[in-house]
Design a protein around this motif. Sequence first.
Motif, PDB file in Angstrom:
ATOM      1  N   ALA A  47       0.831  -1.204   0.000  1.00  0.00           N
ATOM      2  CA  ALA A  47       0.000   0.000   0.000  1.00  0.00           C
ATOM      3  C   ALA A  47       0.865   1.253   0.000  1.00  0.00           C
ATOM      4  O   ALA A  47       0.568   2.238  -0.697  1.00  0.00           O
ATOM      5  CB  ALA A  47      -0.929  -0.005   1.209  1.00  0.00           C
ATOM      6  N   GLY A  48       1.951   1.242   0.757  1.00  0.00           N
ATOM      7  CA  GLY A  48       2.837   2.407   0.817  1.00  0.00           C
ATOM      8  C   GLY A  48       3.521   2.699  -0.502  1.00  0.00           C
ATOM      9  O   GLY A  48       3.788   3.871  -0.824  1.00  0.00           O
ATOM     10  N   GLN A  49       3.797   1.657  -1.283  1.00  0.00           N
ATOM     11  CA  GLN A  49       4.440   1.866  -2.575  1.00  0.00           C
ATOM     12  C   GLN A  49       3.536   2.606  -3.558  1.00  0.00           C
ATOM     13  O   GLN A  49       4.012   3.228  -4.510  1.00  0.00           O
ATOM     14  CB  GLN A  49       4.857   0.525  -3.178  1.00  0.00           C
ATOM     15  CG  GLN A  49       5.949  -0.192  -2.401  1.00  0.00           C
ATOM     16  CD  GLN A  49       7.214   0.624  -2.294  1.00  0.00           C
ATOM     17  OE1 GLN A  49       7.774   1.079  -3.293  1.00  0.00           O
ATOM     18  NE2 GLN A  49       7.666   0.836  -1.067  1.00  0.00           N
ATOM     19  N   GLU A  50       2.223   2.555  -3.333  1.00  0.00           N
ATOM     20  CA  GLU A  50       1.300   3.234  -4.236  1.00  0.00           C
ATOM     21  C   GLU A  50       1.318   4.748  -4.063  1.00  0.00           C
ATOM     22  O   GLU A  50       0.744   5.473  -4.874  1.00  0.00           O
ATOM     23  CB  GLU A  50      -0.125   2.708  -4.019  1.00  0.00           C
ATOM     24  CG  GLU A  50      -0.307   1.243  -4.380  1.00  0.00           C
ATOM     25  CD  GLU A  50       0.063   0.965  -5.840  1.00  0.00           C
ATOM     26  OE1 GLU A  50      -0.254   1.795  -6.712  1.00  0.00           O
ATOM     27  OE2 GLU A  50       0.689  -0.090  -6.089  1.00  0.00           O
ATOM     28  N   ALA A  51       1.958   5.221  -3.005  1.00  0.00           N
ATOM     29  CA  ALA A  51       2.041   6.678  -2.820  1.00  0.00           C
ATOM     30  C   ALA A  51       2.854   7.327  -3.935  1.00  0.00           C
ATOM     31  O   ALA A  51       2.581   8.478  -4.312  1.00  0.00           O
ATOM     32  CB  ALA A  51       2.666   6.998  -1.461  1.00  0.00           C
ATOM     33  N   LEU A  52       3.837   6.611  -4.486  1.00  0.00           N
ATOM     34  CA  LEU A  52       4.707   7.196  -5.513  1.00  0.00           C
ATOM     35  C   LEU A  52       3.944   7.484  -6.815  1.00  0.00           C
ATOM     36  O   LEU A  52       4.003   8.616  -7.315  1.00  0.00           O
ATOM     37  CB  LEU A  52       5.901   6.279  -5.771  1.00  0.00           C
ATOM     38  CG  LEU A  52       7.024   6.861  -6.624  1.00  0.00           C
ATOM     39  CD1 LEU A  52       7.542   8.153  -6.024  1.00  0.00           C
ATOM     40  CD2 LEU A  52       8.145   5.847  -6.774  1.00  0.00           C
ATOM     41  N   PRO A  53       3.229   6.526  -7.412  1.00  0.00           N
ATOM     42  CA  PRO A  53       2.466   6.871  -8.627  1.00  0.00           C
ATOM     43  C   PRO A  53       1.370   7.903  -8.364  1.00  0.00           C
ATOM     44  O   PRO A  53       1.050   8.703  -9.253  1.00  0.00           O
ATOM     45  CB  PRO A  53       1.881   5.528  -9.085  1.00  0.00           C
ATOM     46  CG  PRO A  53       1.955   4.635  -7.901  1.00  0.00           C
ATOM     47  CD  PRO A  53       3.132   5.077  -7.126  1.00  0.00           C
ATOM     48  N   GLN A  54       0.812   7.910  -7.168  1.00  0.00           N
ATOM     49  CA  GLN A  54      -0.203   8.910  -6.855  1.00  0.00           C
ATOM     50  C   GLN A  54       0.415  10.306  -6.791  1.00  0.00           C
ATOM     51  O   GLN A  54      -0.186  11.280  -7.263  1.00  0.00           O
ATOM     52  CB  GLN A  54      -0.880   8.573  -5.528  1.00  0.00           C
ATOM     53  CG  GLN A  54      -1.730   7.315  -5.585  1.00  0.00           C
ATOM     54  CD  GLN A  54      -2.239   6.889  -4.230  1.00  0.00           C
ATOM     55  OE1 GLN A  54      -2.224   7.669  -3.276  1.00  0.00           O
ATOM     56  NE2 GLN A  54      -2.698   5.649  -4.129  1.00  0.00           N
ATOM     57  N   GLY A  55       1.599  10.419  -6.231  1.00  0.00           N
ATOM     58  CA  GLY A  55       2.274  11.714  -6.191  1.00  0.00           C
ATOM     59  C   GLY A  55       2.722  12.166  -7.568  1.00  0.00           C
ATOM     60  O   GLY A  55       2.643  13.363  -7.901  1.00  0.00           O
ATOM     61  N   ARG A  56       3.194  11.207  -8.379  1.00  0.00           N
ATOM     62  CA  ARG A  56       3.627  11.546  -9.731  1.00  0.00           C
ATOM     63  C   ARG A  56       2.443  12.015 -10.577  1.00  0.00           C
ATOM     64  O   ARG A  56       2.591  12.871 -11.456  1.00  0.00           O
ATOM     65  CB  ARG A  56       4.289  10.335 -10.376  1.00  0.00           C
ATOM     66  CG  ARG A  56       4.933  10.635 -11.737  1.00  0.00           C
ATOM     67  CD  ARG A  56       5.454   9.383 -12.397  1.00  0.00           C
ATOM     68  NE  ARG A  56       6.474   8.732 -11.598  1.00  0.00           N
ATOM     69  CZ  ARG A  56       6.323   7.536 -11.036  1.00  0.00           C
ATOM     70  NH1 ARG A  56       5.173   6.874 -11.174  1.00  0.00           N
ATOM     71  NH2 ARG A  56       7.293   7.005 -10.324  1.00  0.00           N
ATOM     72  N   ALA A  57       1.265  11.481 -10.325  1.00  0.00           N
ATOM     73  CA  ALA A  57       0.077  11.847 -11.101  1.00  0.00           C
ATOM     74  C   ALA A  57      -0.271  13.322 -10.953  1.00  0.00           C
ATOM     75  O   ALA A  57      -0.891  13.906 -11.846  1.00  0.00           O
ATOM     76  CB  ALA A  57      -1.106  10.987 -10.672  1.00  0.00           C
ATOM     77  N   LEU A  58       0.128  13.932  -9.829  1.00  0.00           N
ATOM     78  CA  LEU A  58      -0.163  15.358  -9.622  1.00  0.00           C
ATOM     79  C   LEU A  58       0.618  16.246 -10.584  1.00  0.00           C
ATOM     80  O   LEU A  58       0.253  17.403 -10.794  1.00  0.00           O
ATOM     81  CB  LEU A  58       0.160  15.746  -8.177  1.00  0.00           C
ATOM     82  CG  LEU A  58      -0.657  15.040  -7.093  1.00  0.00           C
ATOM     83  CD1 LEU A  58      -0.140  15.425  -5.721  1.00  0.00           C
ATOM     84  CD2 LEU A  58      -2.142  15.361  -7.238  1.00  0.00           C
ATOM     85  N   LEU A  59       1.692  15.714 -11.175  1.00  0.00           N
ATOM     86  CA  LEU A  59       2.516  16.494 -12.102  1.00  0.00           C
ATOM     87  C   LEU A  59       2.175  16.205 -13.558  1.00  0.00           C
ATOM     88  O   LEU A  59       2.688  16.883 -14.457  1.00  0.00           O
ATOM     89  CB  LEU A  59       3.999  16.206 -11.863  1.00  0.00           C
ATOM     90  CG  LEU A  59       4.503  16.381 -10.429  1.00  0.00           C
ATOM     91  CD1 LEU A  59       5.987  16.054 -10.357  1.00  0.00           C
ATOM     92  CD2 LEU A  59       4.237  17.794  -9.928  1.00  0.00           C
TER      93      LEU A  59
END
Length: 433
Positions: A47-59
């Motif tokens: 679950a914690g690894q999914e934070a990276l694609p979610q953060g990248r999606a903001l850009l």
Amino acid sequence: MRFTPLFLVLAGLLTTGQTLAANLGDILRLARDNDAVYAAARQSHLAGQEALPQGRALLLPTVSLGGYLRHNDVDTDASRTNYRSHNYGLSLTQPLYRKQNLEAYEQAKLAALLAEQQLRLAEQDLVLRVAQAYFDVLLAQDTLATVEAQKRAFGEQLAQARKSFEVGAATIVDTHEAQARYDQASAQEIAGRNDLEVKRRALERLIAQPAPGLASLDTAARMPLPVPEDMDAWVKQAEADGLAVLTAQTALESARREVARQRGGHHPTLDLTASYGKTHTGSGATSSGDTRSGTLGLELGWALYQGGAQSSRVREALAKQEKARFDLEDARRQSTLGAREAYLGVVSGDAQVKALEQALVSSESQLKSTKLGLEVGVRTRVDVLNAQQQLFTTQRDLASARYQTLLAGLRLKAAAGTLADGDLQALDALLKQ
């Protein structure tokens, strides 16, 4: 199917005419596959690894498709018109400058790193829990075996005391003393069996299946000492590389990014936008035509005042940053304390094992001398009972000291952040079938 892993482990231990017991490595493999706490930690890591694609999606750009289909009824003083209309459109928004999104992406990287560190912590915790449960079972087995031997010895003394009393060679006092020791040993045997059952159930909780027979610790094995034998070196490594310290450092950096993200709420935003759409309208059966439109441009936004909410969020983030700073300091202190305690536990435990080994030799010699003294009339049966009690107590303390020393060595490596599966495999060399 849930018993398949245990079957495979034990099947690999079969030899000609003999089944070997499971060692630490075997139990660790079973625990890694079945322990609920570790399984939950792995899912938390995913679950914690999914934070990276979610953060990248903001850009990255946002593309959306929309449309509608309507029936319109227009009623005026002069006329009344009914017609249908429909529309579809495609829009794209690419953030060019959003301070909050940039900081959120950096936070996402830290969240993924924190998930990795927490999984490593869970792995170290699993190793320690397996070793603790394994040695708890061995200690309970050793304690029960000692109590059973003690009960047999006291039973022999009770039988001899009764015989001596019947022939008038001893008083009833010796019989009563031997009976009291025998009854006490019987009570300890009951408690020992119960403790062994509890410890085996604790081990089964880790592996989610019936506990197999365990390889015992070789009494001739030497306790491994820390390398290097320098407590300050271990303390410094724990302060710098302990996983608890590393996770606290990551949490502090994430808190700093959160402050920057909230402050970014006061910054303007700039987006690139593009859209294309088509609208069709008609009056009755007669079409009034289609309208096509396309746009491309820049959009600037700046929230000048939000009722003080953004400033409040900044103050909240600053307070949490200070909390994270104190958490880091506490983690460093706890890691250094844990390293010191574990190091002293290994060193003092090794010295205690050596002292108890010598005490065991002395207790055995004392028991032989006391029995000889009873035969020649210079010692009483109570003296023999006391010597036997001292011998069994020394045996129990020696077994406990050995296990505690080995566990202290594992805790020392955990404090330094270096504990791994190989450390249990190294201890397997100290076990015997």
